[in-house]
Design a protein around this motif. Structure first.
Motif, mmCIF file in Angstrom:
data_model
loop_
_atom_site.group_PDB
_atom_site.id
_atom_site.type_symbol
_atom_site.label_atom_id
_atom_site.label_comp_id
_atom_site.label_asym_id
_atom_site.label_seq_id
_atom_site.Cartn_x
_atom_site.Cartn_y
_atom_site.Cartn_z
ATOM 1 N N UNK A 5 0.831 -1.205 0.000
ATOM 2 C CA UNK A 5 0.000 0.000 0.000
ATOM 3 C C UNK A 5 0.862 1.249 0.000
ATOM 4 N N UNK A 6 1.950 1.225 0.772
ATOM 5 C CA UNK A 6 2.857 2.372 0.818
ATOM 6 C C UNK A 6 3.526 2.580 -0.540
ATOM 7 N N UNK A 7 3.886 1.472 -1.198
ATOM 8 C CA UNK A 7 4.485 1.580 -2.528
ATOM 9 C C UNK A 7 3.490 2.202 -3.514
ATOM 10 N N UNK A 8 2.232 1.772 -3.443
ATOM 11 C CA UNK A 8 1.198 2.313 -4.324
ATOM 12 C C UNK A 8 0.992 3.802 -4.065
ATOM 13 N N UNK A 9 0.962 4.174 -2.799
ATOM 14 C CA UNK A 9 0.798 5.594 -2.451
ATOM 15 C C UNK A 9 2.001 6.389 -2.944
ATOM 16 N N UNK A 11 3.899 5.674 -5.494
ATOM 17 C CA UNK A 11 3.799 5.782 -6.950
ATOM 18 C C UNK A 11 2.754 6.823 -7.340
ATOM 19 N N UNK A 12 1.664 6.855 -6.610
ATOM 20 C CA UNK A 12 0.622 7.844 -6.892
ATOM 21 C C UNK A 12 1.139 9.254 -6.626
ATOM 22 N N UNK A 13 1.911 9.401 -5.572
ATOM 23 C CA UNK A 13 2.505 10.718 -5.262
ATOM 24 C C UNK A 13 3.469 11.114 -6.370
ATOM 25 N N UNK A 18 4.599 14.405 -11.106
ATOM 26 C CA UNK A 18 4.935 14.518 -12.532
ATOM 27 C C UNK A 18 3.842 15.282 -13.276
ATOM 28 N N UNK A 19 2.595 14.984 -12.948
ATOM 29 C CA UNK A 19 1.479 15.685 -13.585
ATOM 30 C C UNK A 19 1.516 17.169 -13.231
ATOM 31 N N UNK A 20 1.811 17.485 -11.985
ATOM 32 C CA UNK A 20 1.894 18.891 -11.557
ATOM 33 C C UNK A 20 3.015 19.609 -12.291
ATOM 34 N N UNK A 21 4.142 18.941 -12.506
ATOM 35 C CA UNK A 21 5.244 19.557 -13.247
ATOM 36 C C UNK A 21 4.839 19.814 -14.695
#
Length: 88
Positions: A5-9, A11-13, A18-21
């Motif tokens: 779950x931490x890995x998924x979070x 990756x989402x972060x 990346x989207x924000x950049x």
């Protein structure tokens, strides 16, 4: 499970960052394009004003030429009248 779950979070972060950049880069590009458009609009406005001024000058010159032409026509008619009085 918690690590997954931490890995998924994480990756989402990363994806969100990346989207924000990308959005920031796009916003900067849009801003640059707006600035460029503003500059082109100002130049077009200045050019239009120059054309308008040149047109006014040409109109004034044409009026002067027309007036001078009328004066010359009157002078020619007067001269013809004076010359017609002389007979050899």
């Amino acid at each position: 499970m918690i690590l997954d779950s931490l890995d998924k979070v994480g990756m989402q972060i990363d994806d969100t960052a990346a989207t924000a950049e990308q959005m920031s880069a796009s916003a900067q590009e849009v801003s640059a394009n707006v600035t460029s458009s503003t500059s082109m609009s100002r130049n077009a406005s200045e050019n239009s004003q120059s054309v308008a001024a040149a047109t006014e000058e040409q109109l004034a010159s044409m009026e002067e030429i027309s007036s001078a032409s009328n004066n010359l026509s009157e002078m020619v008619m007067n001269l013809q009248e004076l010359v017609s009085k002389f007979r050899l």
